[in-house]
Design a protein around this motif. Structure first.
Motif, PDB file in Angstrom:
ATOM      1  N   PHE A   1     -40.554  72.491  87.280  1.00 33.31           N
ATOM      2  CA  PHE A   1     -40.407  72.946  85.907  1.00 33.31           C
ATOM      3  C   PHE A   1     -41.569  73.848  85.493  1.00 33.31           C
ATOM      4  N   ARG A   2     -41.269  74.824  84.662  1.00 31.26           N
ATOM      5  CA  ARG A   2     -42.310  75.630  84.008  1.00 31.26           C
ATOM      6  C   ARG A   2     -42.674  74.871  82.733  1.00 31.26           C
ATOM      7  N   VAL A   3     -43.912  74.483  82.600  1.00 33.40           N
ATOM      8  CA  VAL A   3     -44.310  73.572  81.527  1.00 33.40           C
ATOM      9  C   VAL A   3     -45.267  74.257  80.554  1.00 33.40           C
ATOM     10  N   TYR A   4     -44.992  74.076  79.282  1.00 35.85           N
ATOM     11  CA  TYR A   4     -45.870  74.549  78.214  1.00 35.85           C
ATOM     12  C   TYR A   4     -46.211  73.354  77.335  1.00 35.85           C
ATOM     13  N   VAL A   5     -47.491  73.131  77.128  1.00 31.54           N
ATOM     14  CA  VAL A   5     -47.951  71.990  76.331  1.00 31.54           C
ATOM     15  C   VAL A   5     -48.463  72.494  74.989  1.00 31.54           C
ATOM     16  N   LEU A   6     -48.000  71.873  73.923  1.00 27.14           N
ATOM     17  CA  LEU A   6     -48.416  72.278  72.584  1.00 27.14           C
ATOM     18  C   LEU A   6     -49.922  72.134  72.427  1.00 27.14           C
TER      19      LEU A   6
ATOM     20  N   ARG B   1     -43.368  81.970  73.022  1.00 24.22           N
ATOM     21  CA  ARG B   1     -44.151  82.363  74.193  1.00 24.22           C
ATOM     22  C   ARG B   1     -43.425  81.992  75.485  1.00 24.22           C
ATOM     23  N   ALA B   2     -42.865  80.781  75.529  1.00 21.44           N
ATOM     24  CA  ALA B   2     -42.152  80.328  76.734  1.00 21.44           C
ATOM     25  C   ALA B   2     -40.955  81.232  77.032  1.00 21.44           C
ATOM     26  N   ARG B   3     -40.226  81.600  76.009  1.00 25.57           N
ATOM     27  CA  ARG B   3     -39.064  82.472  76.209  1.00 25.57           C
ATOM     28  C   ARG B   3     -39.497  83.855  76.704  1.00 25.57           C
ATOM     29  N   LEU B   4     -40.579  84.359  76.116  1.00 29.24           N
ATOM     30  CA  LEU B   4     -41.059  85.684  76.500  1.00 29.24           C
ATOM     31  C   LEU B   4     -41.536  85.692  77.943  1.00 29.24           C
ATOM     32  N   GLU B   5     -42.298  84.681  78.334  1.00 31.15           N
ATOM     33  CA  GLU B   5     -42.899  84.670  79.668  1.00 31.15           C
ATOM     34  C   GLU B   5     -41.915  84.299  80.769  1.00 31.15           C
ATOM     35  N   THR B   6     -40.887  83.535  80.443  1.00 30.94           N
ATOM     36  CA  THR B   6     -39.933  83.117  81.466  1.00 30.94           C
ATOM     37  C   THR B   6     -38.672  83.962  81.477  1.00 30.94           C
ATOM     38  N   GLY B   7     -38.431  84.671  80.377  1.00 33.27           N
ATOM     39  CA  GLY B   7     -37.199  85.445  80.283  1.00 33.27           C
ATOM     40  C   GLY B   7     -35.989  84.589  79.993  1.00 33.27           C
ATOM     41  N   SER B   8     -36.206  83.338  79.655  1.00 35.07           N
ATOM     42  CA  SER B   8     -35.110  82.420  79.377  1.00 35.07           C
ATOM     43  C   SER B   8     -34.708  82.494  77.912  1.00 35.07           C
ATOM     44  N   GLU B   9     -33.422  82.326  77.654  1.00 33.78           N
ATOM     45  CA  GLU B   9     -32.937  82.328  76.279  1.00 33.78           C
ATOM     46  C   GLU B   9     -33.205  81.000  75.589  1.00 33.78           C
ATOM     47  N   GLN B  10     -33.257  79.929  76.376  1.00 36.83           N
ATOM     48  CA  GLN B  10     -33.424  78.604  75.793  1.00 36.83           C
ATOM     49  C   GLN B  10     -34.466  77.784  76.530  1.00 36.83           C
ATOM     50  N   VAL B  11     -34.987  76.787  75.826  1.00 39.64           N
ATOM     51  CA  VAL B  11     -35.965  75.877  76.400  1.00 39.64           C
ATOM     52  C   VAL B  11     -35.521  74.445  76.143  1.00 39.64           C
ATOM     53  N   ASP B  12     -36.117  73.522  76.871  1.00 43.16           N
ATOM     54  CA  ASP B  12     -35.939  72.093  76.626  1.00 43.16           C
ATOM     55  C   ASP B  12     -37.215  71.571  75.981  1.00 43.16           C
ATOM     56  N   LEU B  13     -37.076  70.833  74.900  1.00 45.25           N
ATOM     57  CA  LEU B  13     -38.218  70.228  74.228  1.00 45.25           C
ATOM     58  C   LEU B  13     -38.358  68.772  74.638  1.00 45.25           C
ATOM     59  N   VAL B  14     -39.582  68.359  74.946  1.00 42.77           N
ATOM     60  CA  VAL B  14     -39.883  66.961  75.222  1.00 42.77           C
ATOM     61  C   VAL B  14     -40.927  66.529  74.201  1.00 42.77           C
ATOM     62  N   GLY B  15     -40.559  65.582  73.340  1.00 41.97           N
ATOM     63  CA  GLY B  15     -41.455  65.142  72.287  1.00 41.97           C
ATOM     64  C   GLY B  15     -41.832  63.682  72.449  1.00 41.97           C
ATOM     65  N   HIS B  16     -43.127  63.422  72.522  1.00 39.71           N
ATOM     66  CA  HIS B  16     -43.629  62.056  72.637  1.00 39.71           C
ATOM     67  C   HIS B  16     -44.047  61.548  71.273  1.00 39.71           C
ATOM     68  N   SER B  17     -43.678  60.328  70.937  1.00 40.67           N
ATOM     69  CA  SER B  17     -44.060  59.681  69.690  1.00 40.67           C
ATOM     70  C   SER B  17     -43.633  60.540  68.496  1.00 40.67           C
TER      71      SER B  17
END
Length: 267
Positions: free
Chosen positions: A25-30, A73-89
């Motif tokens: 996975f290409r991962v981006y952390v807030l 940023r994730a969309r721009l750098e990966t060229g993907s139209e959509q992302v998956d969000l993973v939210g903890h707590s």
């Protein structure tokens, strides 16, 4: 906070980000620090907070703005139209707000006091799926415990209840841990005593309530989402009441736990 996921206790290989990267996975952390959360205190200066009628503005606007920046940023750098969000707590219920709040769409409304906190019936087009890990999705009953978010969680849950956008293509997965049963007779320094107090704040009932030591099962399982209940899995990688001491117990992002919920995204 970002370090908890990128390099917990100074070890980059032990973070959930690294574990996801090892799986391709290409991962981006807030980007977020513990002191950033003091910004939630902005809501204390509003009447809405004291009447428990806040939206996410102004206490959580800073967080949601960063989510938008990271998604863009994730969309721009990966060229993907959509992302998956993973939210903890808390990140999980705030992600639900991001999905539905109009001002965080690609063409936001004017960011004025009147429009911030506006609701939309269409999901954010850039989000394909939302996974929540140990998220307190529902506020406690008002007659038992005050909503600690000043009403923001109550508003999110009422505005977009359950897996609200599932019918519009958003995939929801809610992951909960079954690890500790609360005990009101136990010393608060014990795990069961601590869990009892935490559960009481989250859902209004602590004694005999089961959860991940912080969030009870009943709160973490979002109605309409794909549910994943993990036995023996705890809320955090840190020992309770600490941020810098490893708990040495499995949590949602542990290497041996990750695949138990991650496969729901790739099936």
């Amino acid at each position: 906070m970002a370090e908890d996921y990128m390099a917990p206790f100074g070890d980059p290989d032990a973070g959930i980000a690294a574990a996801l990267q090892r799986r391709g996975f290409r991962v981006y952390v807030l980007p977020c620090t513990r002191t950033d959360w003091f910004k939630v205190g902005r809501a204390l200066f509003t009447r809405a907070y004291w009447s428990s009628s806040c939206t996410t503005n102004p206490g959580y606007s800073w967080y949601l703005e960063r989510v938008k920046e990271l998604v863009d940023r994730a969309r721009l750098e990966t060229g993907s139209e959509q992302v998956d969000l993973v939210g903890h707590s808390a990140g999980g219920w705030l992600a639900r707000a991001f999905l539905g709040q109009a001002e965080y769409k690609d063409e936001p409304l004017d960011a004025s006091a009147d429009t911030l906190g506006s609701a939309d019936a269409e999901p954010h087009p850039a989000v394909r799926a939302l996974v929540t890990l140990g998220t307190p999705h529902t506020p406690p009953p008002a007659d038992k415990v005050r909503d600690m978010t000043g009403g923001a969680l109550t508003w999110v849950n009422a505005t977009w209840p359950g897996a609200f956008f599932a019918g519009q293509g958003v995939q929801y997965v809610s992951v909960a841990g079954r690890a500790v049963r609360g005990n009101q007779e136990a010393d608060r320094k014990t795990l069961s005593g601590y869990a009892c107090g935490s559960y009481q704040q989250v859902c209004g009932e602590g004694h005999e309530t089961v959860g991940d030591a912080v969030v009870p099962l009943r709160s973490a399982l979002l109605d309409g989402a794909d549910p994943v209940v993990l036995n023996g899995v705890f809320h955090s990688m840190s020992r309770v009441r600490t941020f810098n001491e490893p708990a040495d117990v499995p949590w949602y992002g542990s290497e041996q736990v990750l695949d138990a919920w991650l496969h729901r995204l790739v099936e």
